[in-house]
Design a protein around this motif. Structure first.
Motif, PDB file in Angstrom:
ATOM      1  N   ARG A   1       4.009   9.557  -4.695  1.00 20.50           N
ATOM      2  CA  ARG A   1       2.562   9.489  -4.393  1.00 20.50           C
ATOM      3  C   ARG A   1       1.758   9.322  -5.673  1.00 20.50           C
ATOM      4  O   ARG A   1       0.808   8.564  -5.732  1.00 20.50           O
ATOM      5  CB  ARG A   1       2.114  10.807  -3.741  1.00 20.50           C
ATOM      6  CG  ARG A   1       2.441  10.907  -2.284  1.00 20.50           C
ATOM      7  CD  ARG A   1       1.738  12.153  -1.712  1.00 20.50           C
ATOM      8  NE  ARG A   1       2.430  12.587  -0.522  1.00 20.50           N
ATOM      9  CZ  ARG A   1       2.974  13.794  -0.357  1.00 20.50           C
ATOM     10  NH1 ARG A   1       2.898  14.714  -1.291  1.00 20.50           N
ATOM     11  NH2 ARG A   1       3.591  14.088   0.767  1.00 20.50           N
TER      12      ARG A   1
ATOM     13  N   THR B   1       1.567   4.190   1.218  1.00 15.74           N
ATOM     14  CA  THR B   1       1.323   5.165   2.290  1.00 15.74           C
ATOM     15  C   THR B   1       2.521   6.105   2.384  1.00 15.74           C
ATOM     16  O   THR B   1       3.573   5.845   1.795  1.00 15.74           O
ATOM     17  CB  THR B   1       1.193   4.435   3.635  1.00 15.74           C
ATOM     18  OG1 THR B   1       2.424   3.721   3.853  1.00 15.74           O
ATOM     19  CG2 THR B   1       0.041   3.451   3.642  1.00 15.74           C
ATOM     20  N   GLU B   2       2.358   7.182   3.173  1.00 16.66           N
ATOM     21  CA  GLU B   2       3.501   8.088   3.384  1.00 16.66           C
ATOM     22  C   GLU B   2       4.657   7.317   4.010  1.00 16.66           C
ATOM     23  O   GLU B   2       5.819   7.527   3.678  1.00 16.66           O
ATOM     24  CB  GLU B   2       3.102   9.258   4.295  1.00 16.66           C
ATOM     25  CG  GLU B   2       2.094  10.215   3.663  1.00 16.66           C
ATOM     26  CD  GLU B   2       2.619  10.878   2.398  1.00 16.66           C
ATOM     27  OE1 GLU B   2       3.599  11.638   2.482  1.00 16.66           O
ATOM     28  OE2 GLU B   2       2.038  10.630   1.311  1.00 16.66           O
TER      29      GLU B   2
ATOM     30  N   GLU C   1       0.856  -1.178   0.000  1.00 17.52           N
ATOM     31  CA  GLU C   1       0.000   0.000   0.000  1.00 17.52           C
ATOM     32  C   GLU C   1       0.901   1.240   0.000  1.00 17.52           C
ATOM     33  O   GLU C   1       1.869   1.307   0.777  1.00 17.52           O
ATOM     34  CB  GLU C   1      -0.848  -0.016   1.277  1.00 17.52           C
ATOM     35  CG  GLU C   1      -2.079   0.844   1.159  1.00 17.52           C
ATOM     36  CD  GLU C   1      -2.773   0.977   2.510  1.00 17.52           C
ATOM     37  OE1 GLU C   1      -3.433   1.986   2.732  1.00 17.52           O
ATOM     38  OE2 GLU C   1      -2.593   0.059   3.342  1.00 17.52           O
TER      39      GLU C   1
END
Ligand SMILES: Cc1cc2nc3c(=O)[nH]c(=O)nc-3n(C[C@H](O)[C@H](O)[C@H](O)COP(=O)(O)OP(=O)(O)OC[C@H]3O[C@@H](n4cnc5c(N)ncnc54)[C@H](O)[C@@H]3O)c2cc1C
Ligand code: FES
Ligand code: FES
Length: 468
Positions: free
Chosen positions: A156, A130-131, A128
């Motif tokens: 991103r 994510t940051e 996933e």
């Protein structure tokens, strides 16, 4: 025998080169693919990042690795991607390249190929985006001029694009490769490995090469015989029972992490601070133990967790508590022709808590000054049992027997935690070096008990300082 691998989709057969030729030197000097850069030649900067893909259980897995630390035979039977091979055509860039252009994610461009390859591996994975995952992915790629904001923005945007789902052919690796008086062995079973190690007791064992590779890339040493552990089926097994979990010595940090996250979350946090994704994708727990460094991150944790090593040679198998493995500075109990087969860890009981803390100058990509690891069992605020170990505090990773004795049977409170420095001074003799002074090491090792106390007391304030 020629080494066989695909390079950006094209089959390559290579022979007549030294088995310790680094993949970086091969790419730049022989394959004339100079997009892959050399910054540090020791696994720190990520400018040499390439991606290796394997078919494994049918699904391709793409892993970012440092080409400067890999020896060419480590590519045998794999699919290799460099920055020259990710665009579909001259007019159609990979989504990662496209996003880096759009966000102005590059200035001098020296780091850019490595960053593209790290993000390409993330894009091809099922992780996933994510940051935290972007931070994790980029922690092994140093950019000194652009600044990370546009690079993170590119990640991103691009890494959520669907993986390419390329069908990759399964390739076979040779059992050995020889050039001149250098040989590189790739046993596939533990009996083959024991046989070849008995015949060559002075050989260098090679897990991922994140320690050994530096002898080649930085020190330019000529190693005559190398035995690769990472294709030995038994050394890649992970077996779990109700009471314990056993990792083969050649299991990489990346492959072990999901299991460790579930069973020992604090240990997993520490592992995500070992090197970078590139290092953890090839670096093994067996290599961290075999290297016997006093500042290796996993040994103190494994000692506190009461791990057992399974050692193997043609004479048979024996087991040893890991704390008895380290005899003196870089000296282990391994006999000639013997190697680490596996590491067995007991699971924690409901009453046991485990915590590990790493102190280093930087959060990411840094070697420890001190590691503290603690398995504590409490009942009604009294310490029923304690296993404590520190790294960076002696010539070997070592158990803190005076600390344990002082704790067991006593109340578990802040006052007790504050007295532990006295017992640390009985147990350990740290040195001063460029990572930390002796005085700092003592102070921080004592302070970690206060942190442990806060942590086990469910303190509200953040105890881990993270850079995300
Ligand atoms: C940039 C960078 C960052 C790093 N950061 C960290 C860090 O934060 N924390 C840390 O602890 N380490 C760190 N390291 C060191 C290294 O990544 C680890 O020690 C790693 O676990 C080594 O594993 P490997 O498989 O790559 O070992 P290799 O380099 O393949 O081998 C290391 C040693 O272990 C021996 N060995 C390997 N397998 C066996 C076996 N089965 N039985 C007996 N001996 C064996 C080898 O002969 C060799 O002497 C870092 C290294 C680099 C280059
Ligand atoms: S050249 Fe710096 S990581 Fe390889
Ligand atoms: S763009 Fe110059 S180092 Fe990153």
């Amino acid at each position: 025998m020629a080494l066989q691998f695909t390079l950006n989709g094209e089959m390559r057969e290579v022979s007549g080169v030294s088995p310790t030729l680094t993949v970086l030197d091969y790419l730049r000097e022989q394959a004339e693919l100079t997009g892959t850069k050399e910054g540090c030649a020791e696994g720190d900067c990520g400018a040499c990042t390439i991606v290796l893909a394997e078919t494994g259980d049918g699904k391709p897995s793409y892993k970012a690795v440092n080409a400067c630390l890999l020896m060419l035979p480590q590519l045998d039977g794999k699919h290799v991607f460099t920055v020259e091979g990710v665009a579909t055509s001259d007019d159609l860039l990979d989504p990662v390249q496209d996003a880096m252009v759009k966000t102005d994610g590059t200035q001098c461009g020296f780091c850019t190929p490595g960053i593209i390859m790290s993000l390409f591996a993330l894009r091809q994975s099922e992780a996933e985006v994510t940051e935290g995952e972007i931070h994790n992915t980029l922690a092994g790629n140093l950019c000194r001029c652009t600044g990370y904001r546009p690079i993170v923005e590119a990640a991103r945007e691009a890494c959520v694009a669907a993986p390419d789902g390329l069908a990759l052919e399964t390739l076979k690796a040779n059992d050995s490769y020889q050039e001149g008086n250098q040989s590189f062995h790739t046993p596939k079973s533990i009996t083959e490995m024991a046989e070849v190690f008995t015949a060559n007791p002075d050989a260098n064992l090679l897990g991922g090469g994140t320690d050994l590779g530096i002898l080649v890339s930085k020190e330019r040493e000529v190693l005559s015989t190398i035995i690769q552990t990472s294709r030995v089926a038994e050394l890649l097994e992970i077996n779990e029972t109700n009471t314990d979990i056993t990792f083969g010595a050649a299991v990489t940090y990346s492959d072990a992490l999901p299991f460790i996250e579930r069973l020992y979350p604090s240990f997993a946090t520490l592992i995500t601070r070992i090197g970078s994704v590139q290092i953890r994708n090839v670096g093994t727990i067996g290599g961290n133990i075999g290297n016997a460094s006093p500042i290796g991150d996993t040994p103190p944790c494994l000692i506190a967790l009461d791990a057992t090593l399974v050692l193997y040679s043609q004479a048979g198998e024996r087991e040893l508590p890991i704390e008895e493995f380290f005899l003196d500075y870089r000296k282990t109990d391994l006999k000639a022709g013997e190697f680490i087969k596996a590491i067995r860890l007991p699971k924690l009981s409901n009453a046991q808590e485990f915590r590990a803390y790493k102190i280093s100058k930087r959060y990411d990509q840094d070697i420890s000054a001190v590691v503290g690891a603690y398995r504590i069992e409490l009942e009604d605020n009294t310490v029923l049992d304690a296993r404590i170990a520190y790294g960076g505090m002696a010539a070997i990773p070592k158990r803190g027997v005076a600390c344990e004795t002082a704790l067991i049977g006593n109340a578990w409170d802040l006052a007790t935690a504050m007295t532990m420095l006295d017992f640390i001074q009985e147990d350990y003799q740290p040195i001063s070096d460029h990572r930390a002074s002796k005085e700092y090491r003592f102070q921080v090792a004592g302070n970690l008990f206060q942190r442990l106390y806060q942590d086990l007391s469910g303190a509200d304030e953040a105890l881990e300082v993270v850079a995300v």
